[in-house]
Design an enzyme around this catalytic site. Structure first.
Site, PDB file in Angstrom:
ATOM      1  N   LYS A  13       0.838  -1.214   0.000  1.00 29.18           N
ATOM      2  CA  LYS A  13       0.000   0.000   0.000  1.00 29.18           C
ATOM      3  C   LYS A  13       0.869   1.260   0.000  1.00 29.18           C
ATOM      4  O   LYS A  13       0.620   2.206  -0.733  1.00 29.18           O
ATOM      5  CB  LYS A  13      -0.925   0.038   1.236  1.00 29.18           C
ATOM      6  CG  LYS A  13      -1.836  -1.162   1.383  1.00 29.18           C
ATOM      7  CD  LYS A  13      -2.716  -1.061   2.623  1.00 29.18           C
ATOM      8  CE  LYS A  13      -1.975  -1.067   3.951  1.00 29.18           C
ATOM      9  NZ  LYS A  13      -1.267  -2.317   4.266  1.00 29.18           N
ATOM     10  N   ARG A  87      -9.622   0.970   8.682  1.00 29.47           N
ATOM     11  CA  ARG A  87      -9.019  -0.317   8.987  1.00 29.47           C
ATOM     12  C   ARG A  87      -9.977  -1.243   9.730  1.00 29.47           C
ATOM     13  O   ARG A  87      -9.605  -2.331  10.134  1.00 29.47           O
ATOM     14  CB  ARG A  87      -7.801  -0.085   9.854  1.00 29.47           C
ATOM     15  CG  ARG A  87      -6.591  -0.817   9.381  1.00 29.47           C
ATOM     16  CD  ARG A  87      -5.449  -0.255  10.174  1.00 29.47           C
ATOM     17  NE  ARG A  87      -4.270  -1.011   9.975  1.00 29.47           N
ATOM     18  CZ  ARG A  87      -3.245  -0.577   9.245  1.00 29.47           C
ATOM     19  NH1 ARG A  87      -3.290   0.573   8.648  1.00 29.47           N
ATOM     20  NH2 ARG A  87      -2.178  -1.306   9.144  1.00 29.47           N
ATOM     21  N   ARG A 126      11.966  -5.140   5.013  1.00 30.10           N
ATOM     22  CA  ARG A 126      11.763  -3.713   4.710  1.00 30.10           C
ATOM     23  C   ARG A 126      12.762  -2.816   5.444  1.00 30.10           C
ATOM     24  O   ARG A 126      13.042  -2.997   6.625  1.00 30.10           O
ATOM     25  CB  ARG A 126      10.340  -3.307   5.095  1.00 30.10           C
ATOM     26  CG  ARG A 126      10.119  -1.803   4.978  1.00 30.10           C
ATOM     27  CD  ARG A 126       8.678  -1.419   5.019  1.00 30.10           C
ATOM     28  NE  ARG A 126       7.973  -1.961   6.164  1.00 30.10           N
ATOM     29  CZ  ARG A 126       6.661  -1.894   6.306  1.00 30.10           C
ATOM     30  NH1 ARG A 126       5.928  -1.334   5.386  1.00 30.10           N
ATOM     31  NH2 ARG A 126       6.087  -2.404   7.374  1.00 30.10           N
ATOM     32  N   ARG A 159      11.555  -0.818  10.913  1.00 28.95           N
ATOM     33  CA  ARG A 159      10.483  -0.386  11.808  1.00 28.95           C
ATOM     34  C   ARG A 159      10.382  -1.304  13.021  1.00 28.95           C
ATOM     35  O   ARG A 159      10.568  -2.512  12.903  1.00 28.95           O
ATOM     36  CB  ARG A 159       9.138  -0.416  11.048  1.00 28.95           C
ATOM     37  CG  ARG A 159       8.749   0.925  10.483  1.00 28.95           C
ATOM     38  CD  ARG A 159       7.593   0.875   9.536  1.00 28.95           C
ATOM     39  NE  ARG A 159       6.402   0.188  10.005  1.00 28.95           N
ATOM     40  CZ  ARG A 159       5.258   0.147   9.313  1.00 28.95           C
ATOM     41  NH1 ARG A 159       5.168   0.756   8.145  1.00 28.95           N
ATOM     42  NH2 ARG A 159       4.219  -0.506   9.785  1.00 28.95           N
ATOM     43  N   ARG A 170       0.072  -8.295  13.885  1.00 27.98           N
ATOM     44  CA  ARG A 170      -0.537  -7.400  12.883  1.00 27.98           C
ATOM     45  C   ARG A 170      -1.366  -8.199  11.879  1.00 27.98           C
ATOM     46  O   ARG A 170      -2.441  -7.767  11.473  1.00 27.98           O
ATOM     47  CB  ARG A 170       0.563  -6.602  12.158  1.00 27.98           C
ATOM     48  CG  ARG A 170       1.170  -5.530  13.041  1.00 27.98           C
ATOM     49  CD  ARG A 170       2.498  -5.025  12.506  1.00 27.98           C
ATOM     50  NE  ARG A 170       2.400  -4.415  11.203  1.00 27.98           N
ATOM     51  CZ  ARG A 170       3.429  -4.254  10.378  1.00 27.98           C
ATOM     52  NH1 ARG A 170       4.640  -4.667  10.725  1.00 27.98           N
ATOM     53  NH2 ARG A 170       3.255  -3.675   9.219  1.00 27.98           N
TER      54      ARG A 170
HETATM   55  P1  AP5 Z   1       4.925  -1.530   1.834  1.00 28.10           P
HETATM   56  O1  AP5 Z   1       4.525  -0.805   0.597  1.00 28.10           O
HETATM   57  O2  AP5 Z   1       5.663  -0.764   2.878  1.00 28.10           O
HETATM   58  O3  AP5 Z   1       3.651  -2.290   2.425  1.00 28.10           O
HETATM   59  P2  AP5 Z   1       2.393  -1.733   3.192  1.00 28.10           P
HETATM   60  O4  AP5 Z   1       1.189  -2.432   2.668  1.00 28.10           O
HETATM   61  O5  AP5 Z   1       2.373  -0.226   3.181  1.00 28.10           O
HETATM   62  O6  AP5 Z   1       2.718  -2.294   4.618  1.00 28.10           O
HETATM   63  P3  AP5 Z   1       2.671  -1.638   6.068  1.00 28.10           P
HETATM   64  O7  AP5 Z   1       3.390  -2.591   6.961  1.00 28.10           O
HETATM   65  O8  AP5 Z   1       3.166  -0.229   6.060  1.00 28.10           O
HETATM   66  O9  AP5 Z   1       1.180  -1.665   6.328  1.00 28.10           O
HETATM   67  P4  AP5 Z   1       0.525  -1.712   7.679  1.00 28.10           P
HETATM   68  O10 AP5 Z   1      -0.852  -1.532   7.218  1.00 28.10           O
HETATM   69  O11 AP5 Z   1       0.748  -2.858   8.562  1.00 28.10           O
HETATM   70  O12 AP5 Z   1       1.283  -0.551   8.483  1.00 28.10           O
HETATM   71  P5  AP5 Z   1       0.912   0.959   8.719  1.00 28.10           P
HETATM   72  O13 AP5 Z   1       2.162   1.739   8.672  1.00 28.10           O
HETATM   73  O14 AP5 Z   1      -0.247   1.391   7.900  1.00 28.10           O
HETATM   74  O15 AP5 Z   1       5.801  -2.799   1.398  1.00 28.10           O
HETATM   75  C1  AP5 Z   1       6.457  -3.594   2.368  1.00 28.10           C
HETATM   76  C2  AP5 Z   1       7.839  -4.015   1.843  1.00 28.10           C
HETATM   77  O16 AP5 Z   1       7.654  -4.864   0.717  1.00 28.10           O
HETATM   78  C3  AP5 Z   1       8.707  -2.843   1.358  1.00 28.10           C
HETATM   79  O17 AP5 Z   1      10.038  -3.118   1.689  1.00 28.10           O
HETATM   80  C4  AP5 Z   1       8.524  -2.857  -0.169  1.00 28.10           C
HETATM   81  O18 AP5 Z   1       9.672  -2.387  -0.835  1.00 28.10           O
HETATM   82  C5  AP5 Z   1       8.293  -4.350  -0.445  1.00 28.10           C
HETATM   83  N1  AP5 Z   1       7.367  -4.579  -1.541  1.00 28.10           N
HETATM   84  C6  AP5 Z   1       6.143  -4.012  -1.729  1.00 28.10           C
HETATM   85  N2  AP5 Z   1       5.561  -4.494  -2.834  1.00 28.10           N
HETATM   86  C7  AP5 Z   1       6.444  -5.402  -3.365  1.00 28.10           C
HETATM   87  C8  AP5 Z   1       6.421  -6.246  -4.533  1.00 28.10           C
HETATM   88  N3  AP5 Z   1       5.374  -6.267  -5.372  1.00 28.10           N
HETATM   89  N4  AP5 Z   1       7.476  -7.064  -4.734  1.00 28.10           N
HETATM   90  C9  AP5 Z   1       8.545  -7.069  -3.871  1.00 28.10           C
HETATM   91  N5  AP5 Z   1       8.633  -6.279  -2.787  1.00 28.10           N
HETATM   92  C10 AP5 Z   1       7.594  -5.458  -2.530  1.00 28.10           C
HETATM   93  O19 AP5 Z   1       0.377   0.894  10.247  1.00 28.10           O
HETATM   94  C11 AP5 Z   1       1.254   0.646  11.315  1.00 28.10           C
HETATM   95  C12 AP5 Z   1       0.486   0.624  12.627  1.00 28.10           C
HETATM   96  O20 AP5 Z   1      -0.180   1.878  12.826  1.00 28.10           O
HETATM   97  C13 AP5 Z   1      -0.653  -0.421  12.717  1.00 28.10           C
HETATM   98  O21 AP5 Z   1      -0.168  -1.687  13.098  1.00 28.10           O
HETATM   99  C14 AP5 Z   1      -1.547   0.221  13.791  1.00 28.10           C
HETATM  100  O22 AP5 Z   1      -1.001   0.048  15.080  1.00 28.10           O
HETATM  101  C15 AP5 Z   1      -1.460   1.707  13.450  1.00 28.10           C
HETATM  102  N6  AP5 Z   1      -2.510   2.111  12.485  1.00 28.10           N
HETATM  103  C16 AP5 Z   1      -2.339   2.485  11.197  1.00 28.10           C
HETATM  104  N7  AP5 Z   1      -3.518   2.801  10.642  1.00 28.10           N
HETATM  105  C17 AP5 Z   1      -4.456   2.623  11.601  1.00 28.10           C
HETATM  106  C18 AP5 Z   1      -5.882   2.758  11.622  1.00 28.10           C
HETATM  107  N8  AP5 Z   1      -6.588   3.144  10.545  1.00 28.10           N
HETATM  108  N9  AP5 Z   1      -6.533   2.471  12.776  1.00 28.10           N
HETATM  109  C19 AP5 Z   1      -5.848   2.097  13.879  1.00 28.10           C
HETATM  110  N10 AP5 Z   1      -4.512   1.931  13.921  1.00 28.10           N
HETATM  111  C20 AP5 Z   1      -3.815   2.189  12.781  1.00 28.10           C
END
Ligand code: AP5
Length: 213
Positions: A13, A87, A126, A159, A170
């Protein structure tokens, strides 16, 4: 056009959302990034959020709903891409209510999915630049010089919630609370599901096609 990207942790994402937002001139509103900035700045919301994020749990709805509304409003009508919000179903209902209140609409809702194996590999490898936030991957998109950002020379870090035990939490939270969003959104106009298990450019092509409709 405003857009929602949702899917499991590590599905891409953030990486694909940043590229899409740049190509389509949208603001990339990544809830995780907004929360991490609040934690870093030690705001009251950030201090409350930290304990949930460290454990891989969702931050309380009231906190994230208020933060995303403030961020959307700060954009003064510029098109936006929501990444990581909503979410759960109650956040999605709050978003509907908020959008109606501000006479805003969502044009596309894209669900990205990939096999668990790929998600684990992507999350464990990552790396992120501390200075500019650009993302790398140890195996799939390694930096030219180890530990150093290709773009700005900043330090790369892993991270806190990309540790194996937190990743497991997660993914569990995703299945319990976020996966039900699929039923909430699947019959909405503009909904598309894409296979995000392939390599980076193939996933981006599918995403672009979904957005162009
Ligand atoms: P990346 O693009 O970083 O993946 P992502 O889907 O953004 O993953 P996140 O871990 O950031 O999502 P998340 O939803 O768990 O975390 P968030 O920060 O939102 O890709 C990951 C890796 O893979 C990278 O190294 C990339 O290069 C590689 N990659 C990607 N695509 C690839 C491909 N096709 N081929 C090869 N490699 C690839 O949330 C963190 C925390 O915040 C949550 O756990 C929660 O505590 C809190 N939070 C966030 N939003 C909310 C909400 N709405 N409500 C409550 N708590 C929330």
């Amino acid at each position: 056009m405003n857009l929602i990207l949702f899917g499991p942790p590590g599905v891409g994402k953030g990486t694909q959302g940043a590229r899409l937002a740049n190509d389509f001139d949208m603001a990339h509103l990544a809830m995780g990034d907004i929360l991490r900035a609040a934690v870093r700045d030690e705001t009251p919301a950030g201090l409350e959020a930290k304990q949930y994020m460290d454990a891989g749990q969702l931050v309380p709805d009231a906190v994230v709903v208020a933060m995303i509304e403030e961020t959307i409003m700060a954009g003064n009508g510029h098109d936006f891409l929501l990444d990581g919000f909503p979410r759960n179903v109650s956040q999605a209902e709050a978003l509907d209510e908020m959008l109606a209140r501000h006479s805003l609409k969502i044009g596309r809702i894209v669900f990205m999915d990939a096999p668990k194996e790929s998600l684990l590999k992507r999350l464990c490898g990552r790396l992120i630049c501390r200075a500019c936030g650009f993302g790398f991957h140890r195996q799939y998109s390694p930096p030219l010089k180890s530990g150093c950002c290709d773009r700005c020379g900043g330090e790369l870090y892993q991270r806190d919630d990309d540790r194996e035990d937190v990743i497991a939490n997660r993914l569990e939270v995703y299945h319990e609370q976020t996966a039900p969003l699929l039923d909430f959104y699947r019959h909405r106009e503009g909904f598309t599901k894409i296979d995000a298990g392939g390599e980076m450019d193939a996933v981006y092509a599918a995403l672009k096609e979904a957005v162009n409709g």
